[in-house]
Design an enzyme around this catalytic site. Structure first.
Site, PDB file in Angstrom:
ATOM      1  N   ARG A  20      36.812  46.754  41.604  1.00 26.02           N
ATOM      2  CA  ARG A  20      37.725  47.948  41.760  1.00 26.02           C
ATOM      3  C   ARG A  20      37.354  48.934  42.924  1.00 26.02           C
ATOM      4  O   ARG A  20      37.457  50.182  42.451  1.00 26.02           O
ATOM      5  CB  ARG A  20      38.356  48.353  40.607  1.00 26.02           C
TER       6      ARG A  20
ATOM      7  N   ARG B 169      41.964  54.125  42.772  1.00 23.26           N
ATOM      8  CA  ARG B 169      42.455  55.536  42.778  1.00 23.26           C
ATOM      9  C   ARG B 169      41.392  56.666  42.478  1.00 23.26           C
ATOM     10  O   ARG B 169      41.921  57.805  42.522  1.00 23.26           O
ATOM     11  CB  ARG B 169      43.693  55.563  41.562  1.00 23.26           C
TER      12      ARG B 169
ATOM     13  N   ARG C 176      48.398  55.640  49.356  1.00 28.38           N
ATOM     14  CA  ARG C 176      49.255  54.886  48.081  1.00 28.38           C
ATOM     15  C   ARG C 176      50.638  55.728  48.032  1.00 28.38           C
ATOM     16  O   ARG C 176      51.451  55.172  47.611  1.00 28.38           O
ATOM     17  CB  ARG C 176      48.327  54.920  46.789  1.00 28.38           C
TER      18      ARG C 176
ATOM     19  N   ASP D 278      45.829  41.818  44.543  1.00 30.56           N
ATOM     20  CA  ASP D 278      45.740  41.956  43.169  1.00 30.56           C
ATOM     21  C   ASP D 278      45.977  40.605  42.669  1.00 30.56           C
ATOM     22  O   ASP D 278      46.263  39.689  43.158  1.00 30.56           O
ATOM     23  CB  ASP D 278      47.177  42.786  42.605  1.00 30.56           C
TER      24      ASP D 278
ATOM     25  N   TYR E  23      49.356  37.815  31.323  1.00 33.81           N
ATOM     26  CA  TYR E  23      50.432  38.795  32.111  1.00 33.81           C
ATOM     27  C   TYR E  23      51.950  38.118  32.045  1.00 33.81           C
ATOM     28  O   TYR E  23      52.739  38.620  31.613  1.00 33.81           O
ATOM     29  CB  TYR E  23      50.033  39.095  33.407  1.00 33.81           C
TER      30      TYR E  23
HETATM   31  O1  1CP Z   1      38.481  46.860  45.183  1.00 33.20           O
HETATM   32  C1  1CP Z   1      38.812  45.873  44.581  1.00 33.20           C
HETATM   33  O2  1CP Z   1      38.417  45.521  43.580  1.00 33.20           O
HETATM   34  C2  1CP Z   1      40.057  44.939  45.216  1.00 33.20           C
HETATM   35  C3  1CP Z   1      41.393  44.864  44.727  1.00 33.20           C
HETATM   36  C4  1CP Z   1      41.692  44.663  43.321  1.00 33.20           C
HETATM   37  C5  1CP Z   1      41.312  43.502  42.252  1.00 33.20           C
HETATM   38  C6  1CP Z   1      40.080  42.480  42.696  1.00 33.20           C
HETATM   39  C7  1CP Z   1      42.906  45.052  42.467  1.00 33.20           C
HETATM   40  C8  1CP Z   1      43.560  46.243  43.019  1.00 33.20           C
HETATM   41  N1  1CP Z   1      43.199  44.328  41.471  1.00 33.20           N
HETATM   42  C9  1CP Z   1      42.169  43.469  41.386  1.00 33.20           C
HETATM   43  C10 1CP Z   1      41.997  42.291  40.383  1.00 33.20           C
HETATM   44  C11 1CP Z   1      42.618  42.612  39.069  1.00 33.20           C
HETATM   45  N2  1CP Z   1      44.101  43.090  38.634  1.00 33.20           N
HETATM   46  C12 1CP Z   1      42.152  42.226  37.810  1.00 33.20           C
HETATM   47  C13 1CP Z   1      40.894  41.542  37.461  1.00 33.20           C
HETATM   48  C14 1CP Z   1      39.973  42.676  37.588  1.00 33.20           C
HETATM   49  C15 1CP Z   1      39.838  43.388  36.543  1.00 33.20           C
HETATM   50  O3  1CP Z   1      39.888  43.046  35.269  1.00 33.20           O
HETATM   51  O4  1CP Z   1      39.782  44.743  36.840  1.00 33.20           O
HETATM   52  C16 1CP Z   1      43.164  42.573  36.801  1.00 33.20           C
HETATM   53  C17 1CP Z   1      43.091  42.379  35.207  1.00 33.20           C
HETATM   54  C18 1CP Z   1      44.223  42.802  37.302  1.00 33.20           C
HETATM   55  C19 1CP Z   1      45.552  43.567  36.903  1.00 33.20           C
HETATM   56  C20 1CP Z   1      45.938  44.851  37.298  1.00 33.20           C
HETATM   57  N3  1CP Z   1      46.193  45.382  38.347  1.00 33.20           N
HETATM   58  C21 1CP Z   1      45.650  45.865  36.295  1.00 33.20           C
HETATM   59  C22 1CP Z   1      44.988  46.005  34.920  1.00 33.20           C
HETATM   60  C23 1CP Z   1      46.039  46.011  33.920  1.00 33.20           C
HETATM   61  C24 1CP Z   1      45.353  46.020  32.486  1.00 33.20           C
HETATM   62  O5  1CP Z   1      46.129  44.915  31.850  1.00 33.20           O
HETATM   63  O6  1CP Z   1      44.710  46.756  31.970  1.00 33.20           O
HETATM   64  C25 1CP Z   1      46.117  47.283  37.103  1.00 33.20           C
HETATM   65  C26 1CP Z   1      45.808  48.476  36.772  1.00 33.20           C
HETATM   66  C27 1CP Z   1      46.640  46.691  38.278  1.00 33.20           C
HETATM   67  C28 1CP Z   1      46.986  47.258  39.585  1.00 33.20           C
HETATM   68  C29 1CP Z   1      45.947  47.685  40.447  1.00 33.20           C
HETATM   69  N4  1CP Z   1      45.377  46.599  41.198  1.00 33.20           N
HETATM   70  C30 1CP Z   1      44.355  46.897  42.245  1.00 33.20           C
HETATM   71  C31 1CP Z   1      44.473  48.318  42.219  1.00 33.20           C
HETATM   72  C32 1CP Z   1      43.789  49.271  42.904  1.00 33.20           C
HETATM   73  C33 1CP Z   1      45.445  48.743  41.183  1.00 33.20           C
HETATM   74  C34 1CP Z   1      45.818  50.210  40.552  1.00 33.20           C
HETATM   75  C35 1CP Z   1      47.357  50.417  41.702  1.00 33.20           C
HETATM   76  C36 1CP Z   1      47.633  51.677  41.752  1.00 33.20           C
HETATM   77  O7  1CP Z   1      48.449  52.044  41.012  1.00 33.20           O
HETATM   78  O8  1CP Z   1      47.359  52.409  42.936  1.00 33.20           O
END
Ligand code: 1CP
Length: 347
Positions: free
Chosen positions: A28, A32, A41, A77, A152
């Site tokens: 990540r 944010r 965003r 994502d 999910y």
């Molecule tokens: O920079 C990077 O890492 C690239 C972008 C990326 C990646 C690789 C995002 C953007 N998401 C992911 C993978 C992802 N998404 C995973 C696997 C990695 C991990 O465990 O963190 C998972 C479980 C998700 C699911 C997800 N999407 C969550 C987690 C929710 C939970 O169950 O706790 C969240 C918060 C998101 C939204 C998301 N995805 C990415 C971002 C930057 C965000 C936040 C979005 C926002 O509101 O701006």
């Protein structure tokens, strides 16, 4: 390719070859905690950012330019390829993925479509191609793993204990098996398309699979992970990475997969993985991201410890044990990246 010489330290570490310094990236790393990300965003929904290649490429490049990390990871994502196959998913700010039509019965599984990347996610392939022209570090493509995607799809959103997922797995084993095979096909098809478009490595995120004990992992999940990494290995020599949180007890199982790199969270040290568990693959990790909110002296001491362990054998990529938090300061990650590069050169 960009003018600057291509920095391939990350790819060399994946292949357990010698490196100029320990390569660094952060899960990540686009997110944010970056004021620039928050500004973009404000203008778009998450999926709009994802679906407009120029925006996707800009957000992907941000941490490379700002932090000096050794890889970029595509801004998308794990939910991205699920939308076109019939999953009604939205990404809610501060929550994560929320799904309006969770899976309850086998019918919900059989009606999911197969993914056709060129038709369903052309913007992803376009972004990968665009980034390949722009970057002087490798681009990592990625996918969610079947268990984590299913969690999910069944829970309908983030969960703490995955009880609906496990209940489905235990009580509808045939439907579970159909779902795992479908998601394995999606993962392989999606990753192969990213590789063809130019991704230099791929990571499979199985963030929540650590919720399973070892026998359940072996029975309900390991066969499809063998299938995924086997098919990827057959198709290309691009390095593959497998990552999960709280999954130290599964590392002996993971060691048998055809993945090249295993991601560790902060609960398992590199020494433990290599010396006690006998892992001979490259390792990625594993600073606790919460420590980044603590004093610099503690961050530096822990980073030093991780590098000292990592450099004992070829094949270490520095990363966090899980993703960044919005509260982390950009300056902390800049300082950490510089420290890792400098300290690992001296070793
Ligand atoms: O920079 C990077 O890492 C690239 C972008 C990326 C990646 C690789 C995002 C953007 N998401 C992911 C993978 C992802 N998404 C995973 C696997 C990695 C991990 O465990 O963190 C998972 C479980 C998700 C699911 C997800 N999407 C969550 C987690 C929710 C939970 O169950 O706790 C969240 C918060 C998101 C939204 C998301 N995805 C990415 C971002 C930057 C965000 C936040 C979005 C926002 O509101 O701006």
């Amino acid at each position: 390719m960009a003018d600057k010489t291509f920095n391939d330290n990350f790819l060399r570490a994946c292949r357990q070859e010698s490196v100029d310094h320990t390569p660094v990236w952060y899960m990540r790393q686009a997110g944010r905690y970056q004021p620039e990300y928050r500004k973009i965003r404000e203008k778009y929904t998450f999926f709009e950012m994802n679906e407009i290649p120029e925006v996707c490429a800009e957000v992907t490049r941000l941490p490379v330019e700002q932090l000096g990390v050794d890889t970029a990871i595509l801004f998308a994502d794990i939910m991205t390829p699920l939308k076109p196959i019939g999953v009604e998913v939205d990404i809610k700010s501060g929550v994560g993925p929320v799904i309006a039509n969770p899976i309850r019965h086998v019918d919900d599984v059989t009606k999911l479509r197969d993914l056709e990347p060129e038709n369903d996610v052309p913007y992803i392939l376009e972004s990968v191609k665009m980034l390949n022209e722009q970057l002087s570090v490798p681009l990592i493509g990625f996918s969610g793993a079947p268990f984590t995607l299913a969690s999910y799809m069944i829970e309908g959103g983030p969960s703490k204990n995955y009880h609906l997922t496990k209940a489905f797995m235990y009580s509808q084993p045939e439907a579970w098996s159909v779902l795992m095979e479908k998601l394995a096909s999606l993962t392989v098809t999606y990753l192969k398309a990213q590789i063809t478009a130019g991704a230099k490595a791929v990571q499979v995120f199985d963030s929540w699979v650590g919720a399973l004990n070892q026998p359940d992992y072996r029975h309900y999940v390991a066969p499809i992970m063998h299938r995924i990494f086997g098919e990827l290995k057959e198709a290309s020599d691009v390095p593959t990475i497998y990552f999960g949180v709280g999954a130290g007890h599964l590392l002996p199982e993971w060691n048998c997969l055809q993945a090249d790199v295993l991601g560790l969270d902060w609960r398992t040290t590199i020494d433990t993985a290599r010396e006690e568990l006998g892992i001979r693959k490259s390792l990625q990790g594993n600073l606790d991201p919460s420590l980044l909110l603590g004093p610099w002296e503690m961050i530096e001491a822990q980073a030093r410890e991780i590098i000292d362990q990592g450099v004992k054998e070829p094949g270490h990529i520095f990363n966090l044990g899980h993703g960044t938090y919005p509260e982390i300061k950009v300056e902390t990650l800049q300082r950490l990246t510089a420290f890792i590069h400098e300290y690992s050169q001296q070793n």
